[in-house]
Design a protein around this motif. Structure first.
Motif, short mmCIF file in Angstrom:
data_model
loop_
_atom_site.label_atom_id
_atom_site.label_comp_id
_atom_site.label_asym_id
_atom_site.label_seq_id
_atom_site.Cartn_x
_atom_site.Cartn_y
_atom_site.Cartn_z
N CYS A 114 2.60 75.25 18.33
CA CYS A 114 3.55 75.19 17.20
C CYS A 114 3.98 73.75 16.95
O CYS A 114 4.05 73.31 15.79
CB CYS A 114 4.76 76.06 17.50
N TRP A 115 4.27 73.02 18.02
CA TRP A 115 4.71 71.63 17.88
C TRP A 115 3.61 70.78 17.26
O TRP A 115 3.86 69.99 16.34
CB TRP A 115 5.11 71.07 19.24
N VAL A 116 2.36 70.96 17.72
CA VAL A 116 1.24 70.17 17.21
C VAL A 116 1.00 70.45 15.73
O VAL A 116 0.93 69.52 14.91
CB VAL A 116 -0.05 70.45 18.02
N PHE A 117 0.91 71.72 15.37
CA PHE A 117 0.56 72.07 13.99
C PHE A 117 1.70 71.78 13.01
O PHE A 117 1.45 71.36 11.88
CB PHE A 117 0.13 73.53 13.89
N ILE A 118 2.94 71.99 13.44
CA ILE A 118 4.07 71.66 12.56
C ILE A 118 4.15 70.15 12.36
O ILE A 118 4.40 69.67 11.24
CB ILE A 118 5.38 72.22 13.14
N SER A 119 3.91 69.39 13.44
CA SER A 119 3.94 67.92 13.33
C SER A 119 2.85 67.42 12.40
O SER A 119 3.09 66.54 11.56
CB SER A 119 3.78 67.29 14.71
N ALA A 123 3.20 65.61 8.76
CA ALA A 123 2.56 64.31 8.56
C ALA A 123 1.74 64.30 7.27
O ALA A 123 1.73 63.30 6.53
CB ALA A 123 1.67 63.97 9.75
N TYR A 124 1.06 65.41 6.97
CA TYR A 124 0.29 65.51 5.73
C TYR A 124 1.21 65.49 4.52
O TYR A 124 0.86 64.95 3.46
CB TYR A 124 -0.55 66.78 5.73
N THR A 125 2.39 66.09 4.66
CA THR A 125 3.35 66.09 3.56
C THR A 125 3.90 64.69 3.30
O THR A 125 4.04 64.26 2.15
CB THR A 125 4.52 67.06 3.87
N ARG A 126 4.21 63.98 4.40
CA ARG A 126 4.77 62.63 4.27
C ARG A 126 3.72 61.63 3.80
O ARG A 126 4.01 60.73 3.02
CB ARG A 126 5.34 62.15 5.61
N ARG A 127 2.48 61.80 4.28
CA ARG A 127 1.43 60.81 4.00
C ARG A 127 0.33 61.42 3.13
O ARG A 127 -0.84 61.42 3.49
CB ARG A 127 0.86 60.28 5.32
N ASP A 129 -2.52 62.12 0.62
CA ASP A 129 -3.66 61.33 0.10
C ASP A 129 -3.94 60.06 0.90
O ASP A 129 -4.66 59.18 0.44
CB ASP A 129 -3.44 60.96 -1.37
N LEU A 130 -3.35 59.95 2.11
CA LEU A 130 -3.62 58.80 2.97
C LEU A 130 -4.52 59.22 4.13
O LEU A 130 -4.64 60.41 4.45
CB LEU A 130 -2.31 58.22 3.52
N ALA A 131 -5.16 58.25 4.74
CA ALA A 131 -6.06 58.54 5.86
C ALA A 131 -5.28 59.12 7.04
O ALA A 131 -4.11 58.77 7.25
CB ALA A 131 -6.77 57.26 6.29
N PRO A 132 -5.89 60.04 7.81
CA PRO A 132 -5.21 60.64 8.97
C PRO A 132 -4.79 59.58 9.98
O PRO A 132 -5.47 58.57 10.16
CB PRO A 132 -6.26 61.57 9.57
N LYS A 133 -3.68 59.83 10.64
CA LYS A 133 -3.16 58.89 11.61
C LYS A 133 -2.51 59.64 12.76
O LYS A 133 -1.90 60.68 12.57
CB LYS A 133 -2.14 57.97 10.92
N GLY A 134 -2.65 59.09 13.97
CA GLY A 134 -2.02 59.69 15.14
C GLY A 134 -2.58 61.06 15.47
O GLY A 134 -3.80 61.23 15.60
#
Length: 342
Positions: A114-119, A123-127, A129-134
């Motif tokens: 849950c922690w991994v997928f929610i995080s 991250a996709y919402t915040r970033r 159309d940007l390249a994946p990170k972390g």
């Protein structure tokens, strides 16, 4: 008499490899941390006539003590009489809902997932159309792998989407539990997918989804395959029906046996050190070099198996779903239907 007693004590103190291996691969009511340090887990029991009981597993002192007429025998909670003997009739009235090591591991993995997928979702919402990170960089290739190399080829581009949540959940659950089982200390050391009850539950999910998803084309080929003479169906239909139940059974056994066997072999190599050390310390030291090397090799092999078994379980599940939702490619001509034998 004194000599006999001393011989008996020596025999009892000898290293028991089988007991150690069984202890490590079995479920338990505490979690081994290091040395003689164990993390007690909650005991939750419903006893007919007495009601609900909740207490710490430390009260059993690893099976050496009796607590409120209960004791721990071979990782099973039993009722005992005043003489310490197991009361079979009273034990049958105990319903055990305790949080065992495997249960705690499953809850930990569920929280971690849950922690991994929610995080990652945040991250996709915040970033956008940007390249994946972390964490995105780690999780995204695995998600795309399950989608592009497992779900779409096995189920089809039109119908794969609704099965993706289940396939991803199973893939990451099996993968994480396998990897966690390779860690010899807390929060690892559990043998979740090496427990047949766990693999049976996972296989049951696949079986239920396949059965519910099955369309007319799927059930027609199982019960009365088109183009097959009626007399052949008396032999073919029972085999097809048996196959419906054999597929989840194979899923269950494959995952359980591979993970369990890996743990047993690795522990067996490690136990050789102590077995030979009882004969001679010099021999024990000599064998330890080879034993540790083989143990490390088995650890690396189990690391590969951890990924492989997660992939195989998801792939076979996707294939079963694909077979259940597959549509007929063509309707056979009435004149040729009787001549076609599949």
């Amino acid at each position: 008499m004194a000599n006999n007693e001393s011989k008996t004590e020596e025999k009892s103190e000898k290293f028991n490899a089988g007991e150690l291996i069984i202890d490590h691969i079995s479920d338990s009511h505490d979690w081994h941390v290091a040395g003689d340090i164990h993390l007690p887990l909650p005991i939750i029991l419903y006893v007919q006539g007495s009601g609900l009981k909740m207490f710490s597993s430390s009260n059993f002192e690893h099976g050496k003590a009796v607590y409120e007429g209960l004791s721990l025998k071979e990782n099973h909670i039993v009722a005992v009489d005043s003489n310490g003997k197991v009361d079979v009739e009273a034990t049958a009235k105990i319903w055990d809902f305790s949080i065992t090591k495997n249960t705690a591991s499953i809850l930990f993995i569920a929280f971690l997932m849950c922690w991994v997928f929610i995080s990652v979702a945040k991250a996709y919402t915040r970033r956008k159309d940007l390249a994946p990170k972390g964490m995105q960089s780690l999780v995204e290739p695995l998600i795309l792998f399950v989608r592009d190399d497992v779900a779409i080829p096995s189920i089809g581009e039109k119908k794969y989407a609704k099965y993706m949540p289940f396939l991803l959940t199973i893939f990451f659950f099996v993968l994480m539990t396998n990897l966690l089982g390779l860690i010899p200390f807390l929060p690892g050391g559990s043998n979740v997918t090496g427990n047949i009850a766990v693999t049976m539950t996972l296989a049951l999910f696949t079986f239920v989804i396949t059965t519910v998803s099955g369309n007319k084309h799927y059930w027609r080929h199982i019960i009365a395959m088109p183009g097959v003479p009626a007399w052949v169906l008396f032999l073919l239909t029972p085999i097809e029906i048996l196959g419906v139940f054999l597929r989840p059974f194979v899923l269950m056994i494959r995952l359980f046996a591979n993970i369990l066997a890996g743990h047993i072999i690795a522990l067996s190599f490690f136990c050789l050190i102590f077995i030979f050390a009882e004969m001679s310390k010099g021999v024990g030291y000599s064998v330890s070099v080879v034993s540790v090397a083989f143990t490390v090799f088995m650890g690396m092999l189990e690391l590969l198996v951890a990924f492989l078994q997660a992939y195989v379980f998801v792939l076979l599940s996707a294939i079963y779903f694909g077979a259940a939702v597959e549509e007929a490619n063509h309707a056979p001509h009435p004149d040729t239907e009787q001549q076609t034998i599949v």
